[in-house]
Design a protein around this motif. Structure first.
Motif, PDB file in Angstrom:
ATOM      1  N   LEU A 156       0.823  -1.202   0.000  1.00 27.50           N
ATOM      2  CA  LEU A 156       0.000   0.000   0.000  1.00 27.50           C
ATOM      3  C   LEU A 156       0.863   1.259   0.000  1.00 27.50           C
ATOM      4  CD1 LEU A 156      -2.546   1.697   0.296  1.00 27.50           C
ATOM      5  CD2 LEU A 156      -2.586   1.123   2.730  1.00 27.50           C
ATOM      6  N   GLU A 157       1.856   1.315   0.868  1.00 30.27           N
ATOM      7  CA  GLU A 157       2.674   2.534   0.936  1.00 30.27           C
ATOM      8  C   GLU A 157       3.463   2.742  -0.345  1.00 30.27           C
ATOM      9  OE1 GLU A 157       5.640   5.103   3.785  1.00 30.27           O
ATOM     10  OE2 GLU A 157       5.083   3.074   4.400  1.00 30.27           O
ATOM     11  N   ASN A 158       3.889   1.656  -0.961  1.00 28.04           N
ATOM     12  CA  ASN A 158       4.646   1.777  -2.200  1.00 28.04           C
ATOM     13  C   ASN A 158       3.837   2.469  -3.300  1.00 28.04           C
ATOM     14  OD1 ASN A 158       7.061   1.213  -3.769  1.00 28.04           O
ATOM     15  ND2 ASN A 158       5.803  -0.275  -4.891  1.00 28.04           N
ATOM     16  N   VAL A 159       2.510   2.311  -3.241  1.00 23.02           N
ATOM     17  CA  VAL A 159       1.630   2.966  -4.216  1.00 23.02           C
ATOM     18  C   VAL A 159       1.209   4.354  -3.735  1.00 23.02           C
ATOM     19  CG1 VAL A 159      -0.643   2.863  -5.331  1.00 23.02           C
ATOM     20  CG2 VAL A 159       0.786   0.821  -5.231  1.00 23.02           C
ATOM     21  N   ILE A 160       0.848   4.470  -2.455  1.00 23.55           N
ATOM     22  CA  ILE A 160       0.274   5.724  -1.954  1.00 23.55           C
ATOM     23  C   ILE A 160       1.283   6.869  -2.006  1.00 23.55           C
ATOM     24  CG2 ILE A 160       0.811   5.801   0.532  1.00 23.55           C
ATOM     25  CD1 ILE A 160      -2.723   6.038  -0.890  1.00 23.55           C
ATOM     26  N   ARG A 161       2.570   6.553  -2.046  1.00 21.05           N
ATOM     27  CA  ARG A 161       3.587   7.622  -2.102  1.00 21.05           C
ATOM     28  C   ARG A 161       3.457   8.464  -3.374  1.00 21.05           C
ATOM     29  NH1 ARG A 161       8.076   5.992  -5.183  1.00 21.05           N
ATOM     30  NH2 ARG A 161       8.001   3.803  -5.824  1.00 21.05           N
ATOM     31  N   HIS A 162       2.820   7.888  -4.398  1.00 16.78           N
ATOM     32  CA  HIS A 162       2.619   8.633  -5.648  1.00 16.78           C
ATOM     33  C   HIS A 162       1.459   9.634  -5.543  1.00 16.78           C
ATOM     34  CE1 HIS A 162       5.446   6.083  -7.781  1.00 16.78           C
ATOM     35  NE2 HIS A 162       4.811   5.011  -7.349  1.00 16.78           N
ATOM     36  N   TYR A 163       0.657   9.518  -4.477  1.00 21.57           N
ATOM     37  CA  TYR A 163      -0.557  10.326  -4.352  1.00 21.57           C
ATOM     38  C   TYR A 163      -0.390  11.486  -3.373  1.00 21.57           C
ATOM     39  CZ  TYR A 163      -2.988   6.697  -6.981  1.00 21.57           C
ATOM     40  OH  TYR A 163      -3.390   5.829  -7.963  1.00 21.57           O
ATOM     41  N   LYS A 164       0.801  11.939  -3.179  1.00 19.62           N
ATOM     42  CA  LYS A 164       1.072  13.020  -2.233  1.00 19.62           C
ATOM     43  C   LYS A 164       0.158  14.212  -2.499  1.00 19.62           C
ATOM     44  CE  LYS A 164       4.755  15.859  -0.257  1.00 19.62           C
ATOM     45  NZ  LYS A 164       6.205  16.174  -0.256  1.00 19.62           N
ATOM     46  N   GLY A 165      -0.496  14.699  -1.440  1.00 18.47           N
ATOM     47  CA  GLY A 165      -1.359  15.864  -1.518  1.00 18.47           C
ATOM     48  C   GLY A 165      -2.759  15.602  -2.048  1.00 18.47           C
ATOM     49  N   GLN A 166      -3.068  14.354  -2.382  1.00 17.36           N
ATOM     50  CA  GLN A 166      -4.370  14.049  -2.965  1.00 17.36           C
ATOM     51  C   GLN A 166      -5.439  13.807  -1.884  1.00 17.36           C
ATOM     52  OE1 GLN A 166      -4.953  14.240  -6.167  1.00 17.36           O
ATOM     53  NE2 GLN A 166      -2.883  14.290  -7.001  1.00 17.36           N
ATOM     54  N   ASP A 167      -6.685  13.774  -2.334  1.00 18.38           N
ATOM     55  CA  ASP A 167      -7.854  13.538  -1.483  1.00 18.38           C
ATOM     56  C   ASP A 167      -8.116  12.032  -1.470  1.00 18.38           C
ATOM     57  OD1 ASP A 167     -10.353  13.424  -0.302  1.00 18.38           O
ATOM     58  OD2 ASP A 167     -11.165  15.130  -1.400  1.00 18.38           O
ATOM     59  N   VAL A 168      -7.761  11.354  -0.370  1.00 16.97           N
ATOM     60  CA  VAL A 168      -7.811   9.891  -0.324  1.00 16.97           C
ATOM     61  C   VAL A 168      -8.658   9.415   0.856  1.00 16.97           C
ATOM     62  CG1 VAL A 168      -6.471   7.758  -0.166  1.00 16.97           C
ATOM     63  CG2 VAL A 168      -5.515   9.741  -1.375  1.00 16.97           C
ATOM     64  N   SER A 169      -9.637   8.565   0.549  1.00 18.71           N
ATOM     65  CA  SER A 169     -10.474   7.947   1.574  1.00 18.71           C
ATOM     66  C   SER A 169     -10.016   6.509   1.792  1.00 18.71           C
ATOM     67  CB  SER A 169     -11.945   7.968   1.148  1.00 18.71           C
ATOM     68  OG  SER A 169     -12.431   9.291   1.077  1.00 18.71           O
ATOM     69  N   PHE A 170      -9.970   6.106   3.051  1.00 12.89           N
ATOM     70  CA  PHE A 170      -9.455   4.788   3.424  1.00 12.89           C
ATOM     71  C   PHE A 170     -10.549   3.907   4.021  1.00 12.89           C
ATOM     72  CE2 PHE A 170      -5.816   7.543   3.446  1.00 12.89           C
ATOM     73  CZ  PHE A 170      -4.715   6.768   3.123  1.00 12.89           C
ATOM     74  N   HIS A 171     -10.630   2.675   3.524  1.00 14.22           N
ATOM     75  CA  HIS A 171     -11.401   1.623   4.193  1.00 14.22           C
ATOM     76  C   HIS A 171     -10.415   0.938   5.125  1.00 14.22           C
ATOM     77  CE1 HIS A 171     -14.364  -1.957   3.947  1.00 14.22           C
ATOM     78  NE2 HIS A 171     -13.461  -2.233   4.873  1.00 14.22           N
TER      79      HIS A 171
END
Length: 416
Positions: A156-171
């Motif tokens: 998960l972290e390996n992917v989420i690092r590309h989304y810096k500053g984005q609007d992200v909702s987590f289950h």
């Protein structure tokens, strides 16, 4: 031009007044604190709220059409209007998930047939990257319906690092905890509280590390909520949702005959957790009432599929919150209208003016009008969702839905 008047509630104040709106543009043109004689008057038993928004539903339609038997954007719109909801945000766990510009645009084109506005989340999964335009994102930390989930936190972290500053909702459900408990005898034991609280720790660390605008979905545990409260106090940009089911039901009411109908992810918790969710709203720590509307068929529910169909009863449940749970009216306006409106505002077309969730000049003339003195028994025949069932069949709510307006036009779920 149109005019309605009566008892108006916003997140800021309560007043007797008149709202004027342009029927052609669908926008509010004036708000006055007086009752004008040429307006449509709603009685003192009624409350005029800004239009409600449900920012967590599963409308099921995508370009494959494989799950349209559960729901589509037309039926989701009808269910929403029946529940006094004027805009929704749809989750991305479809057979063809919206994970890039092309798949997102293709799915978004299908939403135009709905009677209300639908905002789409893009999915985050293994190997995805942000879209070229600004959209909200959803990540499933553990297995759910569909293929957009992660087997471990490192992936998960390996992917989420590309989304810096984005609007992200987590289950928030920890995949390793779910795997370790997958052979337990009940659904509630297979998805224990620890799965949510551990995932919460990790989600909060990602939100802070990658400067995300974070939202934690369908929250259910007292201990986890305390972590969110502490994170907010530290300045982490995080908000959270709660569902009607986690506010009304707990494991004490589960029986052999109803447990399949009340199976969802995350599952029902104990009374202490349910009461903590109510207190979280009262104390201002929970930001959204969101249904997690999951319109699985009756046959699928009988086989043990997780998810509850509840978009049809959103507005009716709000009357329960007001009259039975003691939630203040301005708090309702905040978590059901103002905050959902703010959430989708960056993604709205210009035709909606200043957006949703407020009763002020330039905002969309969307209104959810409830009658707090007229109890209402919800019947199976009233369900507009294709799922064809509701956990509230036969339940008497303490209030009812008086009227629903979208862009200045009064809507009726029977006629759209």
């Amino acid at each position: 031009m149109g005019k309605i008047s009566g008892r108006i509630i916003t997140h800021e104040k309560e007043f007797l007044g008149t709202i004027e709106f342009d029927s052609s543009s669908g926008l509010i043109t004036n708000v006055s604190e007086s009752i004008e004689s040429d307006s449509r008057k709603f009685s003192e038993d009624c409350i005029i709220f800004p239009g409600f928004g449900d920012i967590h539903i599963h409308a099921r339609e995508d370009v494959s059409g494989k799950h349209c038997y559960k729901e589509d954007f037309i039926s989701a719109g009808k269910a929403a209007v029946g529940g006094a909801v004027l805009h929704v945000a749809d989750m991305p766990n479809n057979p063809v998930p919206p994970i890039d510009d092309s798949s997102y645009d293709s799915k978004n084109a299908l939403t135009k047939k709905s009677a209300i506005h639908i905002t789409l989340y893009a999915g985050i999964g293994p190997n995805t990257k942000p879209l070229s335009k600004k959209v909200p994102y959803k990540v499933f930390m553990g297995p759910s319906i569909g293929e957009l989930f992660f087997e471990d936190n490192a992936g998960l972290e390996n992917v989420i690092r590309h989304y810096k500053g984005q609007d992200v909702s987590f289950h928030c459900e920890d995949p390793e905890i779910l795997t370790a408990n997958k052979e337990k005898p009940t659904h509630e034991e297979r998805r224990p509280k620890e799965a949510e609280t551990l995932a919460t720790d990790f989600a909060l660390s990602l939100i802070e590390k990658y400067e995300l605008k974070g939202k934690l979905c369908h929250y259910s545990t007292k201990d986890g909520l305390q972590k969110i409260i502490a994170a907010k106090k530290r300045g982490i940009n995080v908000s959270c949702e709660v569902t009607p089911t986690h506010l009304m039901f707990d494991t004490d009411m589960l029986t052999e005959t109803n447990h399949k109908w009340f199976q969802m992810n995350p599952p029902l918790r104990g009374r202490e957790d349910r009461e903590a969710m109510v207190k979280g709203i009262l104390d201002g720590h929970i930001d959204f009432l969101a249904t997690d509307h999951a319109p699985h068929s009756i046959e699928e529910k009988l086989k043990g599929t997780s998810g509850i169909s509840q978009l049809d009863t959103y507005g009716l449940f709000v009357t329960y919150m007001i009259l039975k749970l003691g939630i203040p009216l301005q708090t309702i306006a905040k978590i059901c209208a103002k905050n959902p409106g703010d959430f989708v505002k960056p993604y709205l077309p210009e035709k909606y003016g200043k957006g949703f969730g407020e009763i002020n000049k330039g905002y969309a003339a969307n209104f959810s009008i409830l009658n707090l003195k007229k109890p209402f028994v919800f019947q199976k025949s009233m369900i507009k969702s294709k799922s064809g069932w509701s956990p509230f069949e036969g339940f008497e709510f303490p209030g009812s839905i008086e009227a629903v307006y979208f862009l200045g036009e009064e809507l009726n779920a029977e006629r759209i």
